[in-house]
Design a protein around this motif. Structure first.
Motif, PDB file in Angstrom:
ATOM      1  N   THR A   1       0.593  -1.151  -0.150  1.00 54.36           N
ATOM      2  CA  THR A   1       0.094   0.123   0.080  1.00 54.36           C
ATOM      3  C   THR A   1       0.736   1.339   0.135  1.00 54.36           C
ATOM      4  O   THR A   1       0.271   2.391   0.390  1.00 54.36           O
ATOM      5  N   ARG A   2       2.013   1.149  -0.283  1.00 59.02           N
ATOM      6  CA  ARG A   2       2.856   2.238  -0.394  1.00 59.02           C
ATOM      7  C   ARG A   2       2.538   3.574  -1.274  1.00 59.02           C
ATOM      8  O   ARG A   2       2.740   4.674  -1.370  1.00 59.02           O
ATOM      9  N   TYR A   3       1.662   3.070  -2.379  1.00 62.84           N
ATOM     10  CA  TYR A   3       1.257   3.878  -3.364  1.00 62.84           C
ATOM     11  C   TYR A   3      -0.089   4.455  -3.362  1.00 62.84           C
ATOM     12  O   TYR A   3      -0.903   4.658  -4.069  1.00 62.84           O
ATOM     13  N   ARG A   4      -0.797   4.289  -2.003  1.00 66.95           N
ATOM     14  CA  ARG A   4      -2.001   4.679  -1.751  1.00 66.95           C
ATOM     15  C   ARG A   4      -2.336   5.904  -1.987  1.00 66.95           C
ATOM     16  O   ARG A   4      -3.505   6.105  -2.626  1.00 66.95           O
ATOM     17  N   SER A   5      -1.365   6.876  -1.706  1.00 63.50           N
ATOM     18  CA  SER A   5      -1.627   8.224  -2.075  1.00 63.50           C
ATOM     19  C   SER A   5      -0.621   8.772  -2.971  1.00 63.50           C
ATOM     20  O   SER A   5      -0.173   9.912  -2.885  1.00 63.50           O
ATOM     21  N   TRP A   6      -0.350   8.217  -3.930  1.00 59.67           N
ATOM     22  CA  TRP A   6       0.568   8.607  -4.820  1.00 59.67           C
ATOM     23  C   TRP A   6       0.707   9.968  -5.522  1.00 59.67           C
ATOM     24  O   TRP A   6       1.310  10.651  -5.593  1.00 59.67           O
ATOM     25  N   MET A   7      -0.646  10.090  -5.882  1.00 60.84           N
ATOM     26  CA  MET A   7      -1.057  11.653  -6.649  1.00 60.84           C
ATOM     27  C   MET A   7      -0.812  12.469  -5.725  1.00 60.84           C
ATOM     28  O   MET A   7      -0.107  13.579  -6.024  1.00 60.84           O
ATOM     29  N   SER A   8      -1.120  12.404  -4.312  1.00 58.77           N
ATOM     30  CA  SER A   8      -1.199  13.496  -3.555  1.00 58.77           C
ATOM     31  C   SER A   8       0.344  13.716  -3.234  1.00 58.77           C
ATOM     32  O   SER A   8       0.622  14.855  -2.580  1.00 58.77           O
ATOM     33  N   GLU A   9       0.932  12.981  -3.348  1.00 56.92           N
ATOM     34  CA  GLU A   9       2.479  12.830  -2.783  1.00 56.92           C
ATOM     35  C   GLU A   9       3.407  13.347  -4.095  1.00 56.92           C
ATOM     36  O   GLU A   9       4.633  13.387  -3.827  1.00 56.92           O
ATOM     37  N   LEU A  10       2.940  13.448  -5.130  1.00 55.52           N
ATOM     38  CA  LEU A  10       3.884  14.022  -6.441  1.00 55.52           C
ATOM     39  C   LEU A  10       4.298  15.356  -6.229  1.00 55.52           C
ATOM     40  O   LEU A  10       3.846  16.145  -5.553  1.00 55.52           O
TER      41      LEU A  10
END
Length: 314
Positions: free
Chosen positions: A3-12
């Motif tokens: 689940t490391r990429y659960r919020s990848w958009m918000s972390e760009l």
């Protein structure tokens, strides 16, 4: 499940949130709803007679074969989103002798609205992520069935839906601009019943060329030709690059003890990821990348990392 990429958009990084979504690399799942298939209801209406015949063999053994070759994902829709998927490829039907809309692929899957509630829950918990829902195959559905599903989708997602008449050109559909609105989901619907409903985008607004091959070499040739010949229009629309192989009846009959996951997906994913790793996101470059069993073979991280090339380029 990773689940490391659960919020990848918000972390760009900031400058990538100002890039149009159609110019970012976005991981997507193929036949997203084919993760929990029900053998007890028999072969689904999307399959030809040969598969129906196979499913009728050997007191249920044939249905086990159909199941192994029909399951395209191991994760539910919510789990796929938690893993980083942001594009869902949805094939649906009204299950015979019922009024319920289900996913299907060889066999019948989960009820559509039950599964989509996971998508809504994910967005509620991750308010800076954006999801693309692509309804592109329909079976056993008349106009009344379509209108009921469309009404249910509007009720479920409400203000989260980005409408067709949104005051935002494709080139301005960036995360930064979207975050200033309540809109978090874009729904494509490939049936004319949605034509006059502003909540739903037509299927032609998201081209998804199908390689239609079981040979990895043909798959790569197909993708390479589309990429180099710039078959993708430079119009800001989304575009799907399919990294999947389609087994024919001969492949299935000669591998009755095999499965899509074990016999086909490794060859498809590894060939696709090697190919896409040499490409770049952009207006006529890589955008949505589609795969089977997307939690395997480093598929999701490999696609998201393509966006680092935009960073280096800028």
């Amino acid at each position: 499940m990773d689940t490391r990429y659960r919020s990848w958009m918000s972390e760009l990084p900031g400058h990538l949130t100002r890039v149009p979504l159609s110019c970012l690399a976005i991981p997507g799942s193929h036949d997203s709803g084919a993760y929990a298939l029900d053998k007890s209801a028999g072969v689904s209406v999307d399959e030809p007679r040969l598969v129906s015949f196979l499913g009728s063999l050997c007191c249920g053994a044939g249905l086990s074969v159909v199941n192994r070759w029909s399951v395209t994902q191991d994760l539910s829709l919510g789990q796929q989103l938690e893993a980083g998927i942001r594009y869902l490829d949805l094939r649906v039907c009204v299950k015979p002798q019922t009024a319920d809309t289900h996913f299907l692929h060889g066999l019948y899957g989960t009820k559509v609205l039950t599964a989509l509630k996971e998508v809504k829950d994910f967005l509620d918990k991750n308010p800076k992520e954006f999801i693309l829902l692509d309804f592109n195959h329909f079976h056993n559905m008349d106009a009344i069935c379509h209108k009921q599903l469309l009404t249910d989708l509007k009720t479920l997602f409400g203000a989260l839906i980005m409408p067709v008449d949104v005051n935002m050109s494709p080139w301005r559909m960036t995360l930064e601009n979207i975050w200033e609105t309540p809109m978090r989901v874009m729904i494509f619907y490939s049936d004319d019943t949605s034509a006059n409903m502003k909540e739903f985008w037509p299927g032609f607004a998201i081209p998804s060329p199908w390689p239609n091959t079981s040979d990895p070499r043909v798959l790569i040739d197909f993708l390479e030709n589309n990429y180099n010949a710039k078959h993708r229009n430079n119009n800001g629309n989304f575009y799907v690059w399919q990294g999947v192989l389609t087994p024919g009846a001969g492949t299935i009959m000669s591998h009755l003890c095999g499965s899509l996951k074990e016999s086909v997906v490794p060859r498809a994913s590894l060939a696709f990821l090697e190919w896409v790793g040499s490409k770049e996101p952009g207006p006529q470059g890589i955008n949505i990348c589609l795969g089977d069993h997307v939690h395997l073979h480093d598929f999701i991280p490999s696609v998201i990392r393509l966006n680092d090339k935009i960073q280096r380029r800028n």
